[in-house]
Design a protein around this motif. Structure first.
Motif, PDB file in Angstrom:
ATOM      1  N   THR A 169      -5.202   4.250   3.988  1.00 36.41           N
ATOM      2  CA  THR A 169      -3.851   3.708   4.152  1.00 36.41           C
ATOM      3  C   THR A 169      -3.127   4.362   5.316  1.00 36.41           C
ATOM      4  N   SER A 203       0.831  -1.208   0.000  1.00 40.92           N
ATOM      5  CA  SER A 203       0.000   0.000   0.000  1.00 40.92           C
ATOM      6  C   SER A 203       0.863   1.256   0.000  1.00 40.92           C
ATOM      7  N   CYS A 257      -6.293  -1.786   2.732  1.00 42.52           N
ATOM      8  CA  CYS A 257      -5.397  -0.762   2.164  1.00 42.52           C
ATOM      9  C   CYS A 257      -5.119  -0.975   0.685  1.00 42.52           C
TER      10      CYS A 257
END
Length: 722
Positions: A545, A217, A497
């Motif tokens: 994230t 991510s 994420c």
């Protein structure tokens, strides 16, 4: 105690008794003078002398008898020594009383003639003098010995005191103080270093595989925002990858930019920072392989715990692509490892007889990301991996869509991964939009004509599938919001994420394909809608994230430092109850949790922990919060879901199969025993105790399972058939 006090009293009494005069000897200094005056009076008065002699003889005999009696009393009863001396004084009083009775004529039986009395007096007097001299010599000798002992003791104490003062003077010197300080600091540093290394070893060894989801991510976040800057900066122009004008070979698309502008430098440095952080996280996985390879093998032996493994390969190719010869080697190795991992995961899925779900994508369809980065160095292998990714997406995605919609037992983190498969497949297909020849200004007329006929329609289809996958992820989260809200934050939440950012990356790639090969004008509503949708997903994925990454890193020490002192060790995978029915398989629509997930929850996770001596040991534990992308179940949830599975097996008995694949962790164990606490040591010292605790755990869970809602015996006998 009374006995020890009596012994000490006897010893002290014996020492004092040895200094007392012998019986019959008086210690009064005036006694000899009294005897002299008595002899003088005897010579002057014979009759009185005789009477006095007889009286002294009687008194001497009486004293002898009395002293003998007192001596025996001293030897037998040492604690009454003072009382004996008091009795001796009372004896003198009695003697004076008897002398009074003698004067009145009451003791006539003691009279004798004068000759016998004189002889007896002389012998008694000589004997008493001899005993007195011996007692005096003995007393002097004892006193001399005590004096010598005291002098020796005083000398030893004086020497010890002098030695102590000398050492204190030496220790007070500056160089000695410096040496002692250095030695003390070295010991402190050694102890702290040992503890720190032990903690770091446990941290790396027990790190969940889903940290690769966070790493992917982060590196994807750097890529998408860098491409966002390139597309929106006026100083950047799109070029093809094999052109020397391509300043940064990063998909989707390549641009020629003025690198001196401030915003471009901010975007590049942010991209570099994300790549460094993700690269460090990726290296932690390889450190885990070195320190605790048996933990890694145990995680790769189940499709439940091995589902995040492919993310490490995807992270590596994104981090090291375009980094010179080192990047080329690492990208090639990561792509090859991802291909092997995809083959292994498909084998495990066939052995466990499970159907595709979104947790399969990182290990299978995710190979498309490796295809894009490998294409930068080797176009043909890149196209081969891209074809594998597209094929697996075509097979797995429709089945996964139906299972997520019909099977409510699939967890929310797994359902959210649904959007990642078509997104990665679309991203992998973008390499077809780049020519494989190296020319500065190639003739792309035929190239664009063919791509408008073949490539662009495929991109439209994959974009529609990507939107369907995103809708499926949102609906699955909506349906499972109640269950995931009750669960504590775990490593499985990292699944929220990377799919979102992968979807944003796919939208960006699709926009690039439309701009290159579509006839739509720049300001058309379709392009504006796609651009707004891209920005919305990018912002949402970025916020998600940052939040999940922060919480993940905050809880990471808690997840890696595990206390198993108050826990009965769970059984090995092949000793679990679910190992008997793990091959029951799955269906498109089912009301029970997958047998593979139940088996992983019953066996727990293998962890590496230090013992009381600092040495490493491997134990199984259920004190983890997630197994792969699946949040771990409580004991009650595990029993309830196991009962549902047993009910289904009782109504739908499995068919007998003669040719089946060997199940990892159950039918074979890689030469490491049974991958449990004692088995991984290849030692037998701890086998008996751990086997006993394991049987206790197994019998307890079996009894809990079979006692729920009755019918336990029939289910147990039925489960033994599989």
């Amino acid at each position: 105690s009374a006995s020890s006090y009596t012994e000490v009293g006897s010893q002290n009494a014996n020492e004092r008794t040895s200094l007392l005069p012998p019986p019959g000897i008086s210690t009064h200094e005036g006694e000899g003078t009294n005897r002299t005056h008595s002899s003088h009076r005897a010579r002057n008065a014979p009759s009185r002398s005789r009477r006095e002699g007889e009286r002294m003889a009687r008194s001497s005999r009486y004293r002898d008898r009395h002293n003998d009696r007192e001596s025996r009393r001293h030897n037998g009863r040492a604690s009454r020594a003072h009382q004996g001396r008091n009795d001796h004084s009372r004896g003198g009083q009695n003697e004076r009383r008897r002398r009074g009775r003698y004067r009145h004529g009451e003791d006539e039986r003691y009279y004798s003639d004068d000759t016998d009395s004189d002889e007896y007096e002389i012998s008694a007097s000589s004997e008493s003098s001899s005993q007195y001299r011996r007692w005096a010599r003995k007393k002097a000798r004892i006193l001399e010995e005590e004096r010598a002992k005291l002098i020796a003791q005083w000398k030893a104490e004086a020497m010890a005191e002098e030695e102590r003062k000398r050492k204190e003077r030496e220790q007070s010197l500056w160089y000695n103080r410096l040496r002692r300080w250095g030695r003390h600091q070295s010991r402190r540093v050694a102890v702290r270093s040992s503890r720190a290394l032990t903690a770091v070893g446990s941290f790396i060894s027990n790190m969940p595989l889903t940290i690769n989801a966070v790493a992917l991510s982060i590196v994807t976040l750097g890529v998408v925002w860098f491409k966002f800057a390139e597309e929106n900066l006026d100083t950047c122009m799109p070029v093809h990858f094999h052109s020397t004008q391509c300043s940064f070979p990063e998909f989707p698309g390549c641009f020629y930019c003025d690198t001196s502008t401030f915003m471009y430098q901010v975007a590049v440095y942010f991209h570099y920072a994300c790549s460094v952080v993700a690269g460090v996280m990726a290296m932690l996985f390889f450190a885990k392989v070195i320190l605790a390879r048996r933990v890694v093998i145990d995680e790769l032996s189940s499709p439940t715990t091995a589902s995040p493994a492919g993310l490490i390969c995807m992270t590596m190719v994104c981090v090291f692509a375009g980094r010179g010869i080192v990047g080329q080697v690492l990208v090639t190795l990561a792509a090859g490892m991802h291909l092997c991992l995809a083959s292994w995961f498909i084998y495990m899925a066939l052995a466990y007889r499970i159907l595709p779900d979104p947790s399969w994508y990182p290990n299978t369809v995710g190979i498309g990301l490796s295809a894009v980065k490998a294409w930068l160095y080797y176009p043909v292998p890149g196209h081969f991996l891209m074809a594998i990714s597209l094929t697996l997406n075509c097979f797995f995605f429709p089945i996964s869509i139906m299972r997520v919609a019909l099977n409510k037992k699939i967890s929310a983190p797994v359902g959210w991964i649904q959007m990642s498969a078509p997104a990665i497949a679309l991203y992998a297909l973008t390499i077809m939009a780049q020519p494989s020849f190296e020319e500065e200004h190639p003739d792309v007329t035929d190239f664009q004509r063919v791509h408008r006929m073949i490539y662009l329609p495929f991109m439209h289809v994959l974009f529609v599938l990507s939107v369907i996958g995103a809708l499926s992820s949102v609906l699955s989260l909506w349906d499972r919001w109640g269950s995931i809200r009750r669960k504590q934050f775990s490593p499985a939440h990292a699944a929220f994420c990377f799919p979102t950012l992968a979807h944003a990356n796919a939208i960006q790639a699709y926009r690039g394909a439309i701009d290159a090969f579509s006839d739509l004008p720049p300001g058309s509503p379709a392009k504006i809608a796609i651009y707004c949708y891209w920005v919305f997903v990018l912002l949402g994925g970025t916020i998600t994230t940052f939040i999940i990454t922060t919480k993940f890193i905050y809880h990471l020490p808690e997840w890696t430092q595990i206390d198993v002192s108050d826990e009965i060790e769970p059984p090995a995978p092949k000793e679990t109850m679910m190992s008997e029915i793990v091959l029951a398989g799955e269906t498109l629509r089912q009301k029970y949790v997958s047998p593979a997930v139940l088996q992983a929850n019953e066996a727990g996770a293998l962890v590496r922990l230090p013992d009381q001596y600092g040495r490493s040991r491997y134990v199984r534990t259920r004190k983890v919060t997630a197994l792969g992308f699946e949040p771990i179940m409580t004991i009650l949830e595990l029993d309830e879901e196991r009962e549902k599975l047993l009910d289904w097996v009782a109504k739908n008995p499995a068919k007998t199969r003669h040719r089946t694949l060997s199940v990892p962790g159950i039918d074979f164990n890689y030469g490491y025993g049974d991958l449990r606490g004692s088995g991984v040591f290849d030692g037998s010292a701890e086998d008996d105790s751990r086997d006993a605790s394991r049987m206790t755990y197994l019998s307890r869970n079996r009894s809990q399972t079979h006692d729920v809602a009755g019918g336990g015996d029939s289910r147990r006998s039925l489960s033994l058939l599989f």
